[in-house]
Write a protein that holds these residues in place. Structure first.
Motif, PDB file in Angstrom:
ATOM      1  N   ASN A   1      -3.441  -1.120  -6.143  1.00 58.24           N
ATOM      2  CA  ASN A   1      -2.538  -2.154  -5.633  1.00 58.24           C
ATOM      3  C   ASN A   1      -2.738  -2.357  -4.136  1.00 58.24           C
TER       4      ASN A   1
ATOM      5  N   GLN B   1      -1.498   2.986  -7.529  1.00 55.06           N
ATOM      6  CA  GLN B   1      -1.002   2.668  -6.194  1.00 55.06           C
ATOM      7  C   GLN B   1      -2.141   2.311  -5.248  1.00 55.06           C
ATOM      8  N   ARG B   2      -3.248   3.061  -5.306  1.00 59.32           N
ATOM      9  CA  ARG B   2      -4.403   2.771  -4.448  1.00 59.32           C
ATOM     10  C   ARG B   2      -5.016   1.428  -4.822  1.00 59.32           C
TER      11      ARG B   2
ATOM     12  N   CYS C   1       0.849  -1.186   0.000  1.00 59.03           N
ATOM     13  CA  CYS C   1       0.000   0.000   0.000  1.00 59.03           C
ATOM     14  C   CYS C   1       0.888   1.242   0.000  1.00 59.03           C
ATOM     15  N   ALA C   2       0.470   2.259  -0.718  1.00 59.36           N
ATOM     16  CA  ALA C   2       1.230   3.505  -0.765  1.00 59.36           C
ATOM     17  C   ALA C   2       1.207   4.198   0.590  1.00 59.36           C
TER      18      ALA C   2
END
Length: 142
Positions: free
Chosen positions: A123, A120-121, A50-51
């Motif tokens: 993922n 990114q979200r 997670c970012a």
């Protein structure tokens, strides 16, 4: 096979015309979600991939495939906190066996999340799903 709470959320999303309104609704869900006790914000509960920082704590009422899933979570990002609340709406009250039967990506797709989250979200969301599904599979195999 979504539960009633998620069905209500999907209906709300159909009512909200644009993504901005949906985005705000997800953030509001996160704000209303019960906070995670600081004692649970440890490396063992942190979700990698997670970012932002994300912690998930799963629990089961009972044992084996009929054990009912419960989980808590937290993030340092408002939208991700909201996504945790969305996942809670998707899975709350389901048994470990039922969690494995939910096509989570398809259900979340009904909300239009796939089209409006950054890579990114997305993922991070998949990493949270994987954690919940993995823990449910372990419990269902007992």
């Amino acid at each position: 096979m979504a539960n009633e709470t998620f069905e209500e959320l999907a209906e709300t999303f159909e009512f909200l015309d644009d993504w901005e309104d949906r985005y705000r609704h997800v953030i509001d869900m996160g704000k209303a979600f019960a906070p995670l006790d600081e004692a649970f914000k440890v490396p063992a509960t942190k979700v990698e991939g997670c970012a932002s920082q994300v912690w998930l704590v799963t629990s089961f009422d009972g044992q084996g495939p009929d054990a009912v899933l419960g989980f808590q979570g937290a993030s340092d990002a408002m939208i991700v906190q909201g996504l945790i609340a969305v996942l809670h709406a998707l899975y709350a009250g389901l048994t470990a066996k039922e969690v494995g039967e939910v096509d989570a990506l398809a259900e979340l797709g009904r909300l239009g999340l796939n089209d409006h989250l950054s890579a990114q979200r997305s993922n991070g969301l998949r990493a949270m799903l994987a954690r919940i599904q993995e823990n449910a599979a372990i419990e269902a195999a007992r």
